[in-house]
Motif scaffolding. Structure first.
Motif, mmCIF file in Angstrom:
data_model
loop_
_atom_site.group_PDB
_atom_site.id
_atom_site.type_symbol
_atom_site.label_atom_id
_atom_site.label_comp_id
_atom_site.label_asym_id
_atom_site.label_seq_id
_atom_site.Cartn_x
_atom_site.Cartn_y
_atom_site.Cartn_z
ATOM 1 N N ALA A 40 8.886 4.790 -0.885
ATOM 2 C CA ALA A 40 7.665 4.838 0.258
ATOM 3 C C ALA A 40 6.644 4.743 -0.624
ATOM 4 O O ALA A 40 6.251 5.514 -1.850
ATOM 5 N N LEU A 41 5.327 4.015 -0.289
ATOM 6 C CA LEU A 41 4.073 3.915 -0.810
ATOM 7 C C LEU A 41 3.328 5.197 -0.206
ATOM 8 O O LEU A 41 3.810 5.809 0.589
ATOM 9 N N PRO A 42 2.256 5.671 -0.683
ATOM 10 C CA PRO A 42 1.650 6.752 -0.187
ATOM 11 C C PRO A 42 1.180 6.655 1.081
ATOM 12 O O PRO A 42 1.054 7.658 1.989
ATOM 13 N N LEU A 43 0.689 5.345 1.563
ATOM 14 C CA LEU A 43 0.187 4.904 2.922
ATOM 15 C C LEU A 43 0.977 3.789 3.443
ATOM 16 O O LEU A 43 1.573 2.975 2.632
ATOM 17 N N GLY A 44 0.878 3.593 4.782
ATOM 18 C CA GLY A 44 1.242 2.412 5.369
ATOM 19 C C GLY A 44 0.075 1.607 5.544
ATOM 20 O O GLY A 44 -0.978 1.930 5.065
ATOM 21 N N MET B 179 14.341 5.269 -14.984
ATOM 22 C CA MET B 179 12.966 4.618 -15.249
ATOM 23 C C MET B 179 12.087 4.908 -14.083
ATOM 24 O O MET B 179 12.552 4.910 -12.728
ATOM 25 N N ARG B 180 10.632 5.094 -14.213
ATOM 26 C CA ARG B 180 9.817 5.292 -13.274
ATOM 27 C C ARG B 180 9.366 4.099 -12.502
ATOM 28 O O ARG B 180 9.095 3.114 -13.164
ATOM 29 N N VAL B 181 9.044 4.228 -11.270
ATOM 30 C CA VAL B 181 8.419 3.065 -10.396
ATOM 31 C C VAL B 181 7.154 3.710 -10.170
ATOM 32 O O VAL B 181 6.868 4.797 -9.637
ATOM 33 N N ARG B 182 6.144 2.860 -10.453
ATOM 34 C CA ARG B 182 4.691 3.193 -10.312
ATOM 35 C C ARG B 182 3.819 2.155 -9.487
ATOM 36 O O ARG B 182 3.928 1.067 -9.792
ATOM 37 N N LEU B 183 3.011 2.819 -8.676
ATOM 38 C CA LEU B 183 2.152 1.956 -7.938
ATOM 39 C C LEU B 183 0.997 1.936 -8.867
ATOM 40 O O LEU B 183 0.093 2.672 -9.310
#
Length: 760
Positions: A382-386, A453-457
């Motif tokens: 999930a991203l921080p916002l929609g 492994m980390r997933v980053r925005l």
């Protein structure tokens, strides 16, 4: 019979209670009175309530299947669209005399959040726009002696062209109807006075002016500053069937004043627009542009003191400023005029400002870890916002020994490539923009992020919705950083125009309604229904009505033209809010752009507004006892206006008056008779304008088409009626014309004259 999803179990609480009570004789015959309040009855109702809740959840399975079907179709919900606008910026402290280059995405303090879209140079100047307004003929005749004297004083060799220096957009206010800055001026030019901030003491003003010149001229850096100019053209409704191709840029020159051969001669330096910065498309739509300013040594303005400069404001010189305080702060004049040889006589602008910025209703989020990979297939994060702007989204995934690596967004993981080796190794993910959610591949269709492994925005912009359509003066302060990373000084925001374009995210109900249409047209416009449905789905506009005219070419008013499709679209407005809905150019362009991307290649597509035919009515009625006269007559006007309205609730089917349907007096008489309080209709007459295309708006009665006095307004298949005048009276006959009735209480032998009251 309509198709409805079945209920897996239609029993409810009362049904379960009745079933359980019916089983009592078979299992516990000694329990003969299961009355309300009995402990056993309470247990029965408890279990019935639990069973009802379980059945409710079971019946949600068809709802879940519909959602799964939406996913299989690839029909994600449409994300929210942001409101946008143009604002002006100014330093909150007038003592700030430096030029500051602000980085993009500065945050404007508001609810909801707004950000600037591009790099902006905020200069310590303000701009005031002026035109040399031509004097009308009557005023020229009255001042003829003065003009002859000015000819002698200034030793003019040609006839004078008198003007008055007139400020436009005074106090930063916009002109909603627009100002024709070329057509109303004597020299076809718009002049912008570049003013330094006022000094604390008048004697310090020259030093302040020099400091401002140094800032906007680049100082010792050798790099000239860029002046950000915001332009909002006045957009008027299109004429019927006006072509809506992309407007051509307005050929204009931007110039700034510099010293001529003497202290009273003014010369001009032409300014260039920095490449890639003109979002106004050549002054054809609201946007900004950045002008490259000359070195401070070349900035100059002529004196406005006629004792020092006897030719102040004369000829090609800038307009004369008679305000001594403004004249003391004047740095230079910026001039906007047509290119020599270009046939540009008019330029209507709603607003123009300096230190301008484009903003939209989004916020930027960067460098945020979304989670750690598990190594499983089809991982989702999930991203921080929609409501994310997909074009700005950057996602990175850690890889052993390589750090963060960029991954690419794809529309469908299953369609990455026909080569299985390429599809297996692709660093790709799918995006649900409305929900703000990512999904990675399964190892066959897209690479799987390795476990741990980390997933980053890396960056992304989020937001949108109708809440961003704020009225004027809603924004006040900008918090931004300079391009060197340091905080910018306090900056205030000037917002004289409302923000627009914000749309809420699509709801699930609306998305489900799109399923049948998507299965029919598959996002392609082929049939009439395809064109109609796709027009209503145009983003960022509210479409109120669509009519499809196949094989109709608007410019020729001809049908049976092979390969031609015309779509008449009207904006959605509330009944009575405007005379009649008319689309403007941005509305037509957005609908056309949405349809043209989905239209077959051989189709010649036109998106047009409506050709309205003026109509007037006069009505005479008698009233029933007990009804107020004025209220009944007003209700008659409202009923007729509603009946002929082009949108809902107008027309016979309450979906708007049918395109091309003639207006018959007998149908209007029925509507009048239905109004409460009307006892008898004594007459109704239809009127049309003599020749509105040539400006002759004289009303004349339409001819009678039957022996009983019936009338009819005939319309072409592309026309609608526009009710412009209704005269309703109580009396024996309908008025023979549409002129306002005289006031029965006025004295016909006298003329009303206002008298100024005496003040003690």
């Amino acid at each position: 019979m309509p198709i409805r999803p079945p209920s897996l179990d239609d029993r409810r609480f009362d049904d379960l209670v009745d079933d359980l009570i019916a089983r009592i004789p078979a299992h516990t015959p000694e329990w003969t009175n299961p009355r309300l309040g009995d402990p056993g009855r309470t247990l029965i109702e408890l279990f019935a309530w639990l069973g009802d809740a379980l059945l409710y959840r079971a019946n949600l399975i068809p709802e879940r299947q519909r959602l799964v079907f939406l996913q299989l179709l690839g029909m994600g919900l449409k994300p929210a669209l942001p409101a946008r606008g143009i604002v002006g910026l100014a330093f909150a402290q007038e003592k700030e005399l430096g030029a500051h280059i602000l980085a993009p995405f500065g945050r404007i303090k508001a609810t909801p959040a707004f950000e600037t879209l591009a790099e902006i140079t905020v200069l310590p100047i303000s701009g005031e726009a002026y035109v040399k307004r031509r004097l009308p003929s009557a005023e020229l005749a009255r001042r003829s002696d003065l003009l002859h004297g000015l000819v002698r004083i200034h030793q003019l060799s040609a006839a004078p062209k008198a003007y008055t220096t007139t400020q436009v957009y005074a106090d930063g206010r916009a002109a909603a109807e627009g100002v024709d800055v070329f057509g109303q001026s004597a020299d076809r030019a718009l002049w912008i006075a570049l003013l330094a901030p006022p000094a604390g003491n008048p004697e310090d003003q020259p030093a302040t002016n020099e400091a401002v010149k140094s800032a906007i001229g680049g100082g010792d850096s050798g790099l000239p500053a860029l002046l950000s100019v915001g332009v909002v053209p006045a957009i008027k409704p299109l004429q019927p069937f006006e072509q809506t191709s992309a407007p051509s840029p307005v050929p204009v020159w931007w110039e700034i004043t510099t010293r001529g051969q003497s202290d009273v001669d003014t010369d001009y330096l032409r300014l260039t627009v920095e490449p890639g910065t003109d979002t106004s498309a050549g002054l054809t739509r609201a946007g900004t542009l950045r002008l490259r300013l000359p070195d401070e040594r070349h900035l100059w303005a002529p004196s406005n003191d006629v004792g020092i400069n006897p030719r102040a404001g004369v000829g090609d010189a800038p307009p004369r400023l008679d305000d001594a305080e403004r004249a003391a702060r004047l740095i230079a004049w910026l001039r906007l005029r047509p290119q020599p040889g270009a046939n540009v006589e008019h330029l209507a602008l709603t607003w123009l400002t300096l230190n301008a910025a484009e903003i939209d209703q989004r916020q930027t989020i960067t460098a945020q870890v979304l989670g750690s990979a598990t190594g499983a297939a089809d991982q989702s994060y999930a991203l921080p916002l929609g409501s994310v702007d997909a074009a700005t989204l950057a996602i990175q995934v850690e890889e052993p020994g390589r750090g963060y690596q960029d991954w690419q967004r794809v529309d469908d993981l299953a369609a990455i490539s026909a080569d299985p080796n390429v599809a297996r190794e692709a660093r790709a993910f799918e995006l649900d923009a409305e929900a703000g959610r990512l999904r990675f591949g399964d190892g066959l269709r897209g690479r799987v992020p390795e476990a741990g492994m980390r997933v980053r925005l890396a960056s992304g912009r989020f937001g949108g919705g109708r809440a961003g359509n704020l009225p004027p003066q809603s924004l006040a302060k900008l918090e931004a950083r300079r391009i060197d990373g340091q905080p910018a000084p306090a900056i205030k925001v000037l917002q004289p125009l409302a923000l627009s374009g914000g749309e809420d995210a699509e709801t699930l109900d609306l998305a489900e309604r799109r399923i049948p249409a998507l299965l029919r047209h598959r996002d392609r416009a082929v049939t009439e229904e395809d064109f109609r449905r796709l027009s209503f789905e145009t983003p960022a506009v509210d479409v109120g009505r669509v009519d499809v005219l196949p094989r109709f070419k608007p410019s020729d008013r001809r049908f049976n033209m092979p390969g031609v499709v015309s779509v008449m679209a009207l904006p959605a407005v509330q009944f009575g809010s405007t005379p009649h809905p008319r689309p403007d150019r941005p509305f037509i362009e957005r609908v056309h752009a949405h349809l043209s991307a989905r239209t077959p290649l051989a189709t010649e597509l036109y998106v047009i507004g409506c050709d309205y035919v003026p109509l007037g009515l006069s009505v005479a009625v008698t009233l029933r006892d007990g009804f107020a006269r004025d209220q009944v007559l007003l209700d008659i006007k409202q009923a007729l206006t509603r009946f002929l309205w082009p949108l809902a609730p107008g027309g016979l089917d309450q979906a708007g008056w049918a395109l091309g349907r003639a207006v018959r007096s007998r149908e209007l008489e029925v509507e009048v008779s239905r109004v409460a309080g009307v006892d008898e209709l004594r007459g109704l007459a239809l009127f049309g304008q003599r020749d509105p295309a040539q400006g002759d708006t004289t009303w004349q009665r339409l001819p009678v088409i039957a022996a009983d006095g019936a009338q009819m307004l005939t319309l072409q298949p592309w026309q609608l009626p526009e009710l412009l005048a209704v005269v309703a009276v109580e009396g024996p006959n309908a008025p023979a014309d549409l002129r306002a009735l005289p006031n029965p209480y006025a004295d016909p032998t006298a003329i009303a004259v206002p008298v100024v009251p005496e003040v003690c």
